[in-house]
Scaffold this motif. Structure first.
Motif, short mmCIF file in Angstrom:
data_model
loop_
_atom_site.label_atom_id
_atom_site.label_comp_id
_atom_site.label_asym_id
_atom_site.label_seq_id
_atom_site.Cartn_x
_atom_site.Cartn_y
_atom_site.Cartn_z
N GLN A 71 45.62 39.61 24.59
CA GLN A 71 46.59 38.94 25.44
C GLN A 71 45.96 38.05 26.50
OE1 GLN A 71 49.48 41.62 27.07
NE2 GLN A 71 49.89 42.59 25.11
N GLY A 72 44.71 38.27 26.80
CA GLY A 72 44.07 37.56 27.89
C GLY A 72 43.64 36.14 27.59
N LEU A 79 35.86 35.61 31.28
CA LEU A 79 35.37 36.76 32.06
C LEU A 79 34.35 37.55 31.25
CD1 LEU A 79 38.63 37.96 33.81
CD2 LEU A 79 36.58 37.05 34.92
N GLU A 80 34.59 37.71 29.96
CA GLU A 80 33.64 38.44 29.13
C GLU A 80 32.28 37.74 29.11
OE1 GLU A 80 33.79 40.69 24.91
OE2 GLU A 80 34.23 38.54 24.81
N ARG A 81 32.29 36.40 29.02
CA ARG A 81 31.03 35.65 29.06
C ARG A 81 30.35 35.80 30.42
NH1 ARG A 81 34.00 32.18 25.75
NH2 ARG A 81 34.72 30.91 27.47
N LEU A 82 31.13 35.76 31.48
CA LEU A 82 30.57 35.92 32.83
C LEU A 82 29.94 37.30 32.98
CD1 LEU A 82 30.23 34.90 35.78
CD2 LEU A 82 32.41 36.05 36.24
N TYR A 83 30.65 38.33 32.56
CA TYR A 83 30.13 39.69 32.67
C TYR A 83 28.86 39.85 31.83
CZ TYR A 83 34.68 40.92 34.75
OH TYR A 83 35.80 40.99 35.54
N SER A 165 49.67 39.74 31.71
CA SER A 165 48.63 38.83 32.17
C SER A 165 47.46 38.74 31.20
CB SER A 165 48.10 39.27 33.53
OG SER A 165 47.41 40.50 33.38
N GLY A 166 47.31 39.73 30.33
CA GLY A 166 46.17 39.75 29.42
C GLY A 166 45.02 40.56 29.96
N LEU A 167 45.15 41.03 31.19
CA LEU A 167 44.11 41.87 31.76
C LEU A 167 44.60 43.31 31.76
CD1 LEU A 167 43.09 39.71 34.82
CD2 LEU A 167 41.95 39.87 32.62
N SER A 168 43.78 44.18 31.29
CA SER A 168 44.13 45.59 31.27
C SER A 168 43.33 46.29 32.36
CB SER A 168 43.79 46.18 29.90
OG SER A 168 43.93 47.57 29.91
N ILE A 169 43.99 47.04 33.18
CA ILE A 169 43.34 47.69 34.30
C ILE A 169 43.40 49.20 34.07
CG2 ILE A 169 43.30 47.98 36.79
CD1 ILE A 169 43.04 45.06 35.73
N SER A 170 42.23 49.83 34.13
CA SER A 170 42.21 51.29 34.00
C SER A 170 41.30 51.86 35.07
CB SER A 170 41.74 51.71 32.62
OG SER A 170 40.41 51.32 32.42
N ALA A 171 41.59 53.07 35.45
CA ALA A 171 40.78 53.72 36.50
C ALA A 171 39.53 54.31 35.93
CB ALA A 171 41.60 54.82 37.18
#
Length: 171
Positions: A71-72, A79-83, A165-171
């Motif tokens: 979805q992102g 972001l994946e390339r940056l990371y 948003s395409g970003l998945s947030i997990s703790a």
């Protein structure tokens, strides 16, 4: 006893944080670890540098693993390339005891941390309103080009529901 109280407070912050606040805290901790690694390089404390740098790498790996590539779209891919670039540069911190590599990663991640801090400070209603405004802006140009066919969101009556948003947030 103060250490225990501080840990309890930290745990409470994490457990009650919004997704945006969680991402902000991950970036904040990553940058803190990199600052710690820089201090260790200055004092020639190899073990402390390695520990701090490894923790920063773990945090960046976690940020990367929470990206929703389906979805992102372009944002997640960037972001994946940056990371990935940050991970490579952090290997140079350990391999060459290179403070410039750590400084580069700090410069790259600081604007993201600042953006997530701003987002985390917004109330949930403000975020919904902003998402709705963006969606309406995106739908207007489509309506000009394809006025004959209804959009998929209007067919099921969910035109006001925010899109993921395409970003998945997990703790």
């Amino acid at each position: 006893m103060n250490e225990r109280a501080a840990q309890t407070y930290k745990n409470q912050q994490v457990n009650t944080a919004s997704p945006a606040k969680m991402v902000f805290m991950l970036f904040e901790k990553t940058l803190s670890c990199l600052q710690e690694a820089l201090r260790a390089i200055e004092s020639k404390d190899i073990q402390s540098r390695c520990n701090a740098n490894c923790k920063a790498q773990e945090l960046i790996a976690h940020l990367s693993s929470t990206l929703d590539m389906d979805q992102g779209g372009e944002i997640s891919a960037n972001l994946e390339r940056l990371y990935s670039h940050c991970m490579i540069r952090l290997m140079d911190v350990d391999r060459h005891n290179d403070p410039e590599a750590a400084n580069e990663v700090i410069r790259l991640l600081s604007p993201l941390r600042d953006s997530w801090a701003t987002l985390a400070d917004k109330s949930e209603d403000e975020m919904r309103q902003a998402i709705m405004a963006v969606q309406q802006t995106q739908q207007r140009p489509q309506a000009q080009y394809s006025s004959r066919q209804p959009s998929p969101s209007s067919e099921d009556g969910n035109e006001n529901r925010p899109r993921p948003s395409g970003l998945s947030i997990s703790a």
